[in-house]
Design a protein around this motif. Structure first.
Motif, short mmCIF file in Angstrom:
data_model
loop_
_atom_site.label_atom_id
_atom_site.label_comp_id
_atom_site.label_asym_id
_atom_site.label_seq_id
_atom_site.Cartn_x
_atom_site.Cartn_y
_atom_site.Cartn_z
N ALA A 48 63.31 20.93 60.07
CA ALA A 48 63.95 19.75 59.49
C ALA A 48 63.34 19.40 58.14
O ALA A 48 64.06 19.07 57.19
N VAL A 49 62.03 19.50 58.03
CA VAL A 49 61.37 19.22 56.75
C VAL A 49 61.76 20.28 55.72
O VAL A 49 62.02 19.96 54.56
N LEU A 50 61.82 21.53 56.16
CA LEU A 50 62.21 22.60 55.24
C LEU A 50 63.62 22.37 54.70
O LEU A 50 63.87 22.52 53.50
N ILE A 51 64.54 21.99 55.55
CA ILE A 51 65.90 21.73 55.10
C ILE A 51 65.95 20.52 54.17
O ILE A 51 66.67 20.52 53.17
N ALA A 52 65.17 19.49 54.48
CA ALA A 52 65.15 18.30 53.63
C ALA A 52 64.62 18.61 52.23
O ALA A 52 65.02 17.99 51.25
N VAL A 53 63.73 19.59 52.13
CA VAL A 53 63.19 19.96 50.83
C VAL A 53 64.16 20.88 50.08
O VAL A 53 64.34 20.76 48.87
N ILE A 54 64.79 21.81 50.79
CA ILE A 54 65.60 22.83 50.14
C ILE A 54 67.03 22.36 49.85
O ILE A 54 67.61 22.72 48.82
N TRP A 63 76.24 28.38 42.13
CA TRP A 63 76.89 28.93 43.32
C TRP A 63 76.00 29.91 44.09
O TRP A 63 76.14 29.98 45.31
N PRO A 64 75.09 30.67 43.46
CA PRO A 64 74.26 31.56 44.28
C PRO A 64 73.42 30.80 45.31
O PRO A 64 73.25 31.25 46.45
N GLU A 65 72.92 29.65 44.91
CA GLU A 65 72.10 28.86 45.83
C GLU A 65 72.94 28.27 46.96
O GLU A 65 72.50 28.17 48.10
N ARG A 66 74.16 27.86 46.64
CA ARG A 66 75.04 27.33 47.68
C ARG A 66 75.42 28.40 48.70
O ARG A 66 75.43 28.16 49.90
N VAL A 67 75.73 29.59 48.20
CA VAL A 67 76.08 30.70 49.10
C VAL A 67 74.86 31.07 49.95
O VAL A 67 74.98 31.32 51.15
N ALA A 68 73.68 31.11 49.33
CA ALA A 68 72.46 31.43 50.08
C ALA A 68 72.18 30.37 51.15
O ALA A 68 71.73 30.71 52.24
N ALA A 69 72.45 29.11 50.85
CA ALA A 69 72.26 28.06 51.85
C ALA A 69 73.21 28.27 53.03
O ALA A 69 72.82 28.09 54.20
N LEU A 70 74.43 28.67 52.75
CA LEU A 70 75.39 28.95 53.81
C LEU A 70 74.94 30.16 54.64
O LEU A 70 75.00 30.13 55.88
N VAL A 71 74.48 31.21 53.96
CA VAL A 71 73.98 32.39 54.67
C VAL A 71 72.78 32.02 55.55
O VAL A 71 72.65 32.49 56.68
N CYS A 72 71.91 31.17 55.03
CA CYS A 72 70.75 30.72 55.82
C CYS A 72 71.19 29.94 57.04
O CYS A 72 70.60 30.08 58.12
N GLY A 73 72.19 29.11 56.89
CA GLY A 73 72.71 28.38 58.04
C GLY A 73 73.23 29.30 59.13
O GLY A 73 73.00 29.08 60.31
N LEU A 74 73.92 30.35 58.71
CA LEU A 74 74.42 31.32 59.69
C LEU A 74 73.28 32.13 60.30
O LEU A 74 73.28 32.41 61.50
N ALA A 75 72.31 32.52 59.47
CA ALA A 75 71.18 33.31 59.96
C ALA A 75 70.31 32.50 60.92
O ALA A 75 69.70 33.06 61.83
N MET A 77 71.15 30.72 63.26
CA MET A 77 71.66 30.75 64.64
C MET A 77 71.12 31.94 65.41
O MET A 77 71.17 31.94 66.64
N ARG A 78 70.61 32.95 64.71
CA ARG A 78 70.14 34.18 65.37
C ARG A 78 68.68 34.52 65.12
O ARG A 78 68.05 35.16 65.93
N LEU A 79 68.14 34.12 63.97
CA LEU A 79 66.81 34.55 63.57
C LEU A 79 65.79 33.43 63.69
O LEU A 79 66.14 32.25 63.62
N PRO A 80 64.51 33.79 63.80
CA PRO A 80 63.47 32.77 63.73
C PRO A 80 63.33 32.24 62.30
O PRO A 80 63.90 32.82 61.36
N LEU A 81 62.56 31.20 62.13
CA LEU A 81 62.46 30.52 60.84
C LEU A 81 62.02 31.45 59.72
O LEU A 81 62.59 31.44 58.63
N LEU A 82 61.02 32.28 59.96
CA LEU A 82 60.54 33.18 58.92
C LEU A 82 61.63 34.17 58.51
O LEU A 82 61.79 34.48 57.32
N GLY A 83 62.40 34.64 59.45
CA GLY A 83 63.51 35.54 59.13
C GLY A 83 64.58 34.86 58.31
O GLY A 83 65.15 35.46 57.39
N VAL A 84 64.86 33.61 58.62
CA VAL A 84 65.86 32.84 57.86
C VAL A 84 65.40 32.66 56.42
O VAL A 84 66.19 32.82 55.48
N VAL A 85 64.13 32.35 56.24
CA VAL A 85 63.60 32.19 54.88
C VAL A 85 63.71 33.52 54.12
O VAL A 85 64.12 33.54 52.96
N ALA A 86 63.36 34.62 54.76
CA ALA A 86 63.45 35.93 54.11
C ALA A 86 64.89 36.27 53.73
O ALA A 86 65.15 36.76 52.61
#
Length: 99
Positions: A48-54, A63-75, A77-86
């Motif tokens: 939650a803190v990470l999302i509030a900062v990012i 737009w690259p950052e917006r698309v990456a945020a969307l991809v992170c949201g989808l990721a 659902m399946r990956l741990p936090l470190l994987g989502v950041v990567a």
């Protein structure tokens, strides 16, 4: 370059307070008997803190950052936090190279 004693004292004071709050948190966690619901709430704090900062940065830039945020949201659902950041970092880098 000179070092102002007041600034040095402020830096050292802030470092000490930060260190003490972290140590106090670690010392208290071992003594608390949390319910599963409370433990789940504490486990949700770092993402939650990470999302509030990012999120403000991702939505206020291009737009690259917006698309990456969307991809992170989808990721997320399946990956741990470190994987989502990567995945997010790799997505932003790839999209910025394209843009």
């Amino acid at each position: 370059m000179s070092l102002d004693p007041i600034n040095l004292a402020a830096f050292l004071g802030m470092a000490l307070v930060t260190y003490l709050t972290r140590i106090a948190g670690l010392a208290l966690v071992g003594r608390l008997d949390l319910s599963p619901r409370a433990q789940a709430a504490f486990d949700a704090i770092p993402p939650a803190v990470l999302i509030a900062v990012i999120a403000p940065s991702a939505l206020a830039t291009g737009w690259p950052e917006r698309v990456a945020a969307l991809v992170c949201g989808l990721a997320a659902m399946r990956l741990p936090l470190l994987g989502v950041v990567a995945v997010g970092v790799a997505t932003v880098v790839a999209l910025r190279m394209v843009a």
